[in-house]
Design a protein around this motif. Structure first.
Motif, PDB file in Angstrom:
ATOM      1  N   GLN A   1       0.808  -1.217   0.000  1.00 54.34           N
ATOM      2  CA  GLN A   1       0.000   0.000   0.000  1.00 54.34           C
ATOM      3  C   GLN A   1       0.846   1.274   0.000  1.00 54.34           C
ATOM      4  O   GLN A   1       0.302   2.373   0.032  1.00 54.34           O
ATOM      5  N   LYS A   2       2.174   1.131  -0.032  1.00 53.97           N
ATOM      6  CA  LYS A   2       3.046   2.310  -0.055  1.00 53.97           C
ATOM      7  C   LYS A   2       2.729   3.157  -1.277  1.00 53.97           C
ATOM      8  O   LYS A   2       2.467   2.642  -2.362  1.00 53.97           O
ATOM      9  N   ARG A   3       2.789   4.448  -1.091  1.00 55.65           N
ATOM     10  CA  ARG A   3       2.570   5.389  -2.183  1.00 55.65           C
ATOM     11  C   ARG A   3       3.604   6.498  -2.076  1.00 55.65           C
ATOM     12  O   ARG A   3       3.892   6.988  -0.994  1.00 55.65           O
ATOM     13  N   GLU A   4       4.138   6.884  -3.213  1.00 54.85           N
ATOM     14  CA  GLU A   4       4.987   8.073  -3.289  1.00 54.85           C
ATOM     15  C   GLU A   4       4.492   8.898  -4.466  1.00 54.85           C
ATOM     16  O   GLU A   4       4.255   8.364  -5.549  1.00 54.85           O
ATOM     17  N   VAL A   5       4.333  10.180  -4.243  1.00 53.61           N
ATOM     18  CA  VAL A   5       3.896  11.092  -5.290  1.00 53.61           C
ATOM     19  C   VAL A   5       5.044  12.064  -5.538  1.00 53.61           C
ATOM     20  O   VAL A   5       5.490  12.770  -4.634  1.00 53.61           O
ATOM     21  N   LEU A   6       5.523  12.075  -6.773  1.00 53.41           N
ATOM     22  CA  LEU A   6       6.636  12.931  -7.183  1.00 53.41           C
ATOM     23  C   LEU A   6       6.094  13.985  -8.128  1.00 53.41           C
ATOM     24  O   LEU A   6       5.543  13.657  -9.182  1.00 53.41           O
ATOM     25  N   THR A   7       6.219  15.263  -7.730  1.00 54.33           N
ATOM     26  CA  THR A   7       5.682  16.363  -8.518  1.00 54.33           C
ATOM     27  C   THR A   7       6.815  17.274  -8.948  1.00 54.33           C
ATOM     28  O   THR A   7       7.659  17.662  -8.138  1.00 54.33           O
ATOM     29  N   PHE A   8       6.824  17.617 -10.237  1.00 51.60           N
ATOM     30  CA  PHE A   8       7.815  18.531 -10.795  1.00 51.60           C
ATOM     31  C   PHE A   8       7.139  19.860 -11.088  1.00 51.60           C
ATOM     32  O   PHE A   8       6.418  19.998 -12.067  1.00 51.60           O
ATOM     33  N   ALA A   9       7.348  20.865 -10.235  1.00 48.80           N
ATOM     34  CA  ALA A   9       6.887  22.226 -10.469  1.00 48.80           C
ATOM     35  C   ALA A   9       8.031  22.969 -11.166  1.00 48.80           C
ATOM     36  O   ALA A   9       9.155  22.458 -11.238  1.00 48.80           O
ATOM     37  N   PRO A  10       7.780  24.167 -11.667  1.00 49.41           N
ATOM     38  CA  PRO A  10       8.856  24.874 -12.373  1.00 49.41           C
ATOM     39  C   PRO A  10      10.140  25.061 -11.558  1.00 49.41           C
ATOM     40  O   PRO A  10      11.234  24.925 -12.078  1.00 49.41           O
ATOM     41  N   GLU A  11      10.031  25.345 -10.271  1.00 45.61           N
ATOM     42  CA  GLU A  11      11.220  25.585  -9.452  1.00 45.61           C
ATOM     43  C   GLU A  11      11.420  24.548  -8.352  1.00 45.61           C
ATOM     44  O   GLU A  11      12.446  24.568  -7.684  1.00 45.61           O
ATOM     45  N   LEU A  12      10.445  23.680  -8.139  1.00 50.85           N
ATOM     46  CA  LEU A  12      10.499  22.752  -7.012  1.00 50.85           C
ATOM     47  C   LEU A  12      10.278  21.312  -7.456  1.00 50.85           C
ATOM     48  O   LEU A  12       9.638  21.058  -8.469  1.00 50.85           O
ATOM     49  N   ILE A  13      10.786  20.417  -6.627  1.00 53.38           N
ATOM     50  CA  ILE A  13      10.447  19.005  -6.717  1.00 53.38           C
ATOM     51  C   ILE A  13       9.794  18.660  -5.384  1.00 53.38           C
ATOM     52  O   ILE A  13      10.370  18.902  -4.323  1.00 53.38           O
ATOM     53  N   ARG A  14       8.578  18.122  -5.440  1.00 53.98           N
ATOM     54  CA  ARG A  14       7.880  17.754  -4.215  1.00 53.98           C
ATOM     55  C   ARG A  14       7.765  16.233  -4.178  1.00 53.98           C
ATOM     56  O   ARG A  14       7.339  15.610  -5.146  1.00 53.98           O
ATOM     57  N   LEU A  15       8.147  15.650  -3.061  1.00 54.85           N
ATOM     58  CA  LEU A  15       8.023  14.218  -2.851  1.00 54.85           C
ATOM     59  C   LEU A  15       7.156  13.993  -1.622  1.00 54.85           C
ATOM     60  O   LEU A  15       7.439  14.524  -0.550  1.00 54.85           O
ATOM     61  N   GLU A  16       6.081  13.218  -1.806  1.00 52.06           N
ATOM     62  CA  GLU A  16       5.172  12.884  -0.711  1.00 52.06           C
ATOM     63  C   GLU A  16       5.167  11.373  -0.553  1.00 52.06           C
ATOM     64  O   GLU A  16       5.076  10.646  -1.534  1.00 52.06           O
ATOM     65  N   LYS A  17       5.267  10.909   0.699  1.00 50.94           N
ATOM     66  CA  LYS A  17       5.297   9.473   0.986  1.00 50.94           C
ATOM     67  C   LYS A  17       4.241   9.134   2.023  1.00 50.94           C
ATOM     68  O   LYS A  17       3.944   9.940   2.895  1.00 50.94           O
ATOM     69  N   GLY A  18       3.717   7.908   1.912  1.00 52.23           N
ATOM     70  CA  GLY A  18       2.772   7.442   2.908  1.00 52.23           C
ATOM     71  C   GLY A  18       2.176   6.107   2.534  1.00 52.23           C
ATOM     72  O   GLY A  18       2.408   5.580   1.448  1.00 52.23           O
ATOM     73  N   LEU A  19       1.395   5.548   3.459  1.00 47.85           N
ATOM     74  CA  LEU A  19       0.692   4.296   3.192  1.00 47.85           C
ATOM     75  C   LEU A  19      -0.718   4.589   2.695  1.00 47.85           C
ATOM     76  O   LEU A  19      -0.992   4.484   1.511  1.00 47.85           O
ATOM     77  N   THR A  20      -1.619   4.943   3.570  1.00 42.71           N
ATOM     78  CA  THR A  20      -2.982   5.246   3.154  1.00 42.71           C
ATOM     79  C   THR A  20      -3.231   6.745   3.071  1.00 42.71           C
ATOM     80  O   THR A  20      -4.230   7.169   2.510  1.00 42.71           O
ATOM     81  N   ARG A  21      -2.331   7.524   3.623  1.00 47.01           N
ATOM     82  CA  ARG A  21      -2.421   8.986   3.559  1.00 47.01           C
ATOM     83  C   ARG A  21      -1.009   9.543   3.536  1.00 47.01           C
ATOM     84  O   ARG A  21      -0.043   8.826   3.775  1.00 47.01           O
ATOM     85  N   LYS A  22      -0.885  10.827   3.268  1.00 47.48           N
ATOM     86  CA  LYS A  22       0.435  11.457   3.229  1.00 47.48           C
ATOM     87  C   LYS A  22       1.014  11.521   4.637  1.00 47.48           C
ATOM     88  O   LYS A  22       0.409  12.078   5.550  1.00 47.48           O
ATOM     89  N   GLU A  23       2.196  10.910   4.809  1.00 51.43           N
ATOM     90  CA  GLU A  23       2.838  10.887   6.115  1.00 51.43           C
ATOM     91  C   GLU A  23       4.090  11.759   6.162  1.00 51.43           C
ATOM     92  O   GLU A  23       4.458  12.267   7.210  1.00 51.43           O
ATOM     93  N   GLU A  24       4.761  11.893   5.009  1.00 49.75           N
ATOM     94  CA  GLU A  24       5.975  12.712   4.938  1.00 49.75           C
ATOM     95  C   GLU A  24       5.949  13.508   3.644  1.00 49.75           C
ATOM     96  O   GLU A  24       5.393  13.062   2.640  1.00 49.75           O
ATOM     97  N   GLU A  25       6.575  14.687   3.678  1.00 48.44           N
ATOM     98  CA  GLU A  25       6.617  15.524   2.482  1.00 48.44           C
ATOM     99  C   GLU A  25       7.925  16.324   2.466  1.00 48.44           C
ATOM    100  O   GLU A  25       8.374  16.813   3.504  1.00 48.44           O
TER     101      GLU A  25
END
Length: 168
Positions: A75-99
């Motif tokens: 159930q692990k999930r990681e969301v990797l987002t590329f904005a113009p100036e930023l890279i956002r990484l979000e991690k969690g199991l059923t909800r966002k736990e770290e960012e």
């Protein structure tokens, strides 16, 4: 798996482990094992080997715990987002736990090359001495796809080989 999501803030990718079966599929397999164990245990009890029953129960409990543990890890999930100036990484199991929000310009990507050719390389994002593991659960093909995505978004992936350790 690497899946592209549509978001307004930039290119976004959902990184998840491969799942061979759903939770309902796991329950069905476990129930089939329970039915088979019940048939065998009944025959053994009728033959006079009643001490088999507690061990059959322990076996089914261990099987259920293994199914639960594996399904939970998938159930692990990681969301990797590329904005113009930023890279956002979000991690969690059923909800966002770290960012983490990292500036694109100063973020480095390390690819730890494995010792064995069948082991997928491990990826890390590094900014100001902090190393963040990136999608450590991906298989080789998905890791290569993620590396191509990182390079497409202007990040240089630097390969490094960890020092050889003795087996003990």
């Amino acid at each position: 798996m690497v899946e592209q999501l549509s978001r307004d803030e930039g290119d976004c990718f959902l990184l998840t482990p491969n799942q061979s079966m759903t939770w309902k599929g796991n329950i069905r397999i476990w129930l089939a094992a329970v039915f088979l164990q019940l048939m065998i245990s009944t025959g053994m009890v009728l033959a006079g080997a009643w001490p088999v029953l507690p061990f059959a129960g322990l076996e089914l409990t261990a099987l259920a715990a293994g199914f639960y543990y594996t399904s939970r890890k998938c159930q692990k999930r990681e969301v990797l987002t590329f904005a113009p100036e930023l890279i956002r990484l979000e991690k969690g199991l059923t909800r966002k736990e770290e960012e983490w929000e990292l500036p694109r310009r100063h973020t480095r990507v390390w690819q730890d090359m494995p010792r064995h050719p069948w082991t997928p390389p491990k990826l890390h994002l590094q900014f100001r001495g902090e190393e963040i593991s990136l999608a450590s659960f991906l298989n080789m093909d998905d890791t290569e796809e993620l590396v191509a995505i990182l390079e497409k978004h202007g990040l240089r992936v630097e390969k490094r080989r960890k020092p050889e350790k003795l087996w003990f």
